[in-house]
Design an enzyme around this catalytic site. Structure first.
Site, mmCIF file in Angstrom:
data_model
loop_
_atom_site.group_PDB
_atom_site.id
_atom_site.type_symbol
_atom_site.label_atom_id
_atom_site.label_comp_id
_atom_site.label_asym_id
_atom_site.label_seq_id
_atom_site.Cartn_x
_atom_site.Cartn_y
_atom_site.Cartn_z
ATOM 1 N N GLY A 1 -8.057 -3.743 2.668
ATOM 2 C CA GLY A 1 -9.379 -4.298 2.912
ATOM 3 C C GLY A 1 -9.753 -4.290 4.387
ATOM 4 O O GLY A 1 -10.591 -5.080 4.815
ATOM 5 N N HIS B 1 -16.229 -4.461 6.872
ATOM 6 C CA HIS B 1 -15.489 -4.471 5.609
ATOM 7 C C HIS B 1 -16.059 -5.426 4.571
ATOM 8 O O HIS B 1 -15.411 -5.721 3.574
ATOM 9 C CB HIS B 1 -13.992 -4.747 5.858
ATOM 10 C CG HIS B 1 -13.391 -3.763 6.830
ATOM 11 N ND1 HIS B 1 -13.236 -2.433 6.520
ATOM 12 C CD2 HIS B 1 -12.972 -3.898 8.106
ATOM 13 C CE1 HIS B 1 -12.732 -1.809 7.572
ATOM 14 N NE2 HIS B 1 -12.568 -2.669 8.542
ATOM 15 N N ARG C 1 -8.086 -6.760 -9.437
ATOM 16 C CA ARG C 1 -8.901 -7.915 -9.856
ATOM 17 C C ARG C 1 -10.261 -7.459 -10.375
ATOM 18 O O ARG C 1 -10.636 -6.296 -10.228
ATOM 19 C CB ARG C 1 -9.134 -8.815 -8.646
ATOM 20 C CG ARG C 1 -9.883 -8.048 -7.553
ATOM 21 C CD ARG C 1 -10.347 -8.894 -6.403
ATOM 22 N NE ARG C 1 -11.246 -8.130 -5.542
ATOM 23 C CZ ARG C 1 -10.868 -7.311 -4.591
ATOM 24 N NH1 ARG C 1 -9.580 -7.128 -4.340
ATOM 25 N NH2 ARG C 1 -11.761 -6.658 -3.863
ATOM 26 N N LYS D 1 0.824 -1.223 0.000
ATOM 27 C CA LYS D 1 0.000 0.000 0.000
ATOM 28 C C LYS D 1 0.855 1.269 0.000
ATOM 29 O O LYS D 1 0.372 2.335 -0.389
ATOM 30 C CB LYS D 1 -0.957 -0.003 1.197
ATOM 31 C CG LYS D 1 -1.817 -1.262 1.321
ATOM 32 C CD LYS D 1 -2.632 -1.576 0.078
ATOM 33 C CE LYS D 1 -3.096 -3.022 0.062
ATOM 34 N NZ LYS D 1 -3.689 -3.471 -1.190
HETATM 35 C C1 MV4 Z 1 -9.258 4.826 6.176
HETATM 36 C C2 MV4 Z 1 -10.361 5.322 6.901
HETATM 37 C C3 MV4 Z 1 -10.288 6.613 7.367
HETATM 38 N N1 MV4 Z 1 -9.197 7.360 7.136
HETATM 39 N N2 MV4 Z 1 -8.193 5.607 5.961
HETATM 40 C C4 MV4 Z 1 -10.859 0.348 5.667
HETATM 41 C C5 MV4 Z 1 -10.623 -0.606 4.575
HETATM 42 C C6 MV4 Z 1 -9.416 -0.148 3.859
HETATM 43 N N3 MV4 Z 1 -9.629 -0.275 2.465
HETATM 44 C C7 MV4 Z 1 -9.218 1.274 4.270
HETATM 45 N N4 MV4 Z 1 -10.174 1.531 5.309
HETATM 46 C C8 MV4 Z 1 -10.297 2.756 5.858
HETATM 47 N N5 MV4 Z 1 -9.234 3.590 5.663
HETATM 48 C C9 MV4 Z 1 -8.161 6.849 6.442
HETATM 49 N N6 MV4 Z 1 -7.086 7.607 6.216
HETATM 50 C C10 MV4 Z 1 -11.463 4.480 7.092
HETATM 51 C C11 MV4 Z 1 -11.435 3.189 6.565
HETATM 52 C C12 MV4 Z 1 -12.626 2.410 6.787
HETATM 53 C C13 MV4 Z 1 -13.438 2.046 5.716
HETATM 54 C C14 MV4 Z 1 -13.130 2.372 4.409
HETATM 55 C C15 MV4 Z 1 -13.931 1.995 3.346
HETATM 56 C C16 MV4 Z 1 -15.093 1.279 3.598
HETATM 57 C C17 MV4 Z 1 -15.425 0.936 4.879
HETATM 58 C C18 MV4 Z 1 -14.608 1.303 5.955
HETATM 59 C C19 MV4 Z 1 -14.967 0.971 7.263
HETATM 60 C C20 MV4 Z 1 -14.167 1.322 8.302
HETATM 61 C C21 MV4 Z 1 -12.989 2.050 8.064
#
Ligand code: MV4
Length: 460
Positions: free
Chosen positions: A175, A246, A302, A126
């Protein structure tokens, strides 16, 4: 003489589909439509699966446990050789984002239907993904595009520069795995120590990075498709904020309330990033969207579960386009051809207990699926099908398309009303209730909405 374009195109005529369930059915259909022969594989638990009967050949490659079948790289490569496949489609999950597998497939002289192993590896880390995106002008979450150092004073300075709250993420995660929110300075070092240890155990890498923590974002994705000849287009956007732990539950395209002139430069930057890294095939750029701004978080290399909502609004068969790109064909559309018509929703129907969300295995004793204009069902199940406890609980995807978002919601209510699955527990009643929810109907939901909604419903 060097190979001409037309000679290099069509490099295979038989595809081994290294997956199961609805996506194995979906990929098989795309292969047949392109005149390609298919090889299905299964584990012992899936011997009776209908996707085996409709393929040109069908091989059982191992025991029910995914580690010994759908994740068994040697067994899959052997099956491909035995069945005379020239390419392997990994679907989603399993080996779809495994760079070592993509490499092994190519080394075996077969085509991996996906990007190169090196693209997968860049996006799998990442930090290198973020660096590639920043270089291409894709907007990212505030924070360095380098790994956190060990020196405590430097770490404290980085956090202060970003501003609390910050989030610590494992470079090998993604994820939702391997991340921790830090509300203020007094718990910074503890959070880093814990996340480092988890990262080392789970991903075999202690590499971490730090970002501004966004508190109420939406999850918006941009779909791209690229060929091997320097052409790339984006096919519009999706909102995937409706998730629990998630796991996405409902997806829609386009993301509601996003003005075209706000997202257009972001889509073009994604295309630029693809061209810069020499990306091939389909890809998804994941963004957080808050207060009118987009922040890149991850790229998925993917085919995704939710690709149908983009197929419905763009009219592009994403699986066919992906296979044709792997064959070496020139992309048959340009950005100016891409439109977004109407609105699409997808509901993921899972075999799970509606109260506990635990997977529910058993035999489907009765099945009725909805049909009609603007309704699509992607599934592998039928009456009498045995849902096994070994794999993901996704048993069907209900997809609708209509001219407006309100009409698409009404159509989904109708489709859900016409869906009957007996013999196992499913989340259908919960999806029906969600499509009656006011704030969701208004398109006013962020990534935390569904979990809050479930909490309120449990309390009521
Ligand atoms: C974050 C965030 C808030 N701020 N990054 C969760 C999954 C991964 N793909 C990245 N995620 C997150 N990253 C920052 N800088 C909050 C999440 C996150 C989230 C993101 C997308 C969909 C659902 C989520 C649920 C909880 C936290």
């Amino acid at each position: 003489m060097p190979e001409t374009l037309e000679q290099s195109a069509g490099r295979f005529d038989t595809v081994l589909i290294a997956n199961r369930g609805e996506i194995a059915v979906r990929i098989q259909r795309a292969c047949r439509e392109l005149g390609l022969k298919t090889v299905a594989i299964c584990s012992e638990a899936d011997r009776q699966a209908p996707y085996g009967k409709t393929a040109d050949s069908f091989l059982c490659i191992g025991p029910s446990t995914a580690a010994k079948s759908y994740l068994n790289q040697d067994a899959i490569l052997l099956a491909a050789r035995l069945a005379g496949a020239g390419a392997i489609h990994p679907g989603y999950g399993f080996l779809s984002e495994n760079a070592a597998f993509a490499d092994a497939v190519e080394k075996a002289g077969l085509v991996f239907i996906g990007p190169t192993a090196s693209s997968i590896a860049i996006m799998g880390d990442k930090i290198s993904a973020k660096r590639a995106m920043m270089a291409a002008g894709v907007p990212c979450v505030p924070g360095p595009d380098t790994a956190l150092p060990d020196d405590p004073a430097t770490i404290e300075r980085i956090a202060l520069e970003i501003g609390y709250p910050v989030i610590i993420k494992a470079a090998g995660g993604g994820g939702g795995r391997g991340m921790r929110v830090v509300p203020k300075a007094d718990v910074l070092h503890e959070a880093i120590a814990l996340t480092r240890e988890e990262a080392r155990k789970a991903f075999g890498s202690r590499s971490l990075y730090m970002e501004k923590f966004l508190e109420h974002p939406r999850h918006i994705e941009i779909q791209v498709i690229c060929d091997d000849h320097g052409n790339a287009v984006w096919l519009g956007h999706r909102d995937c904020s409706m998730q629990r732990r998630h796991q996405k539950v409902v997806e829609e395209a386009p993301a509601p309330g996003i003005a075209p002139d706000i997202i257009q430069p972001v889509g073009l930057a994604c295309v630029q990033a693809c061209l810069q890294i020499g990306y091939r095939g389909v890809g998804t750029f994941e963004f957080l969207y808050e207060d009118g701004a987009f922040y890149f978080i991850e790229m998925n290399t993917r085919l995704q579960v939710e690709h149908p909502v983009t197929e419905m609004t763009s009219g592009v068969d994403i699986v066919q386009a992906q296979i044709r790109a792997a064959q070496g064909h020139v992309l048959d559309l340009i950005q100016g051809d891409v439109t977004c018509e109407g609105h699409s929703f997808e509901c993921r129907i899972n075999a799970e207990d509606p109260g506990t969300f635990l997977p529910s295995a058993g035999v489907v004793t009765h099945l009725a699926l909805p049909e009609g204009p603007g309704i699509r069902v992607d599934t592998h199940i039928h009456a009498g099908y045995k849902v096994s406890p070994y794999y993901d609980s996704l048993i069907a995807k209900l997809i609708v398309h209509a001219p407006t978002r309100a009409e698409a919601m009404a159509r989904m209510r109708e489709a859900l009303a016409g869906t009957e699955i007996e013999g196992i527990s499913t989340n259908i009643s919960f999806l029906r209730a969600l499509f009656e929810d006011g704030p969701f109907a208004q398109g006013e939901t962020d990534i935390h909405y569904l979990e809050q909604w479930l909490k309120l419903r449990r309390a009521a």
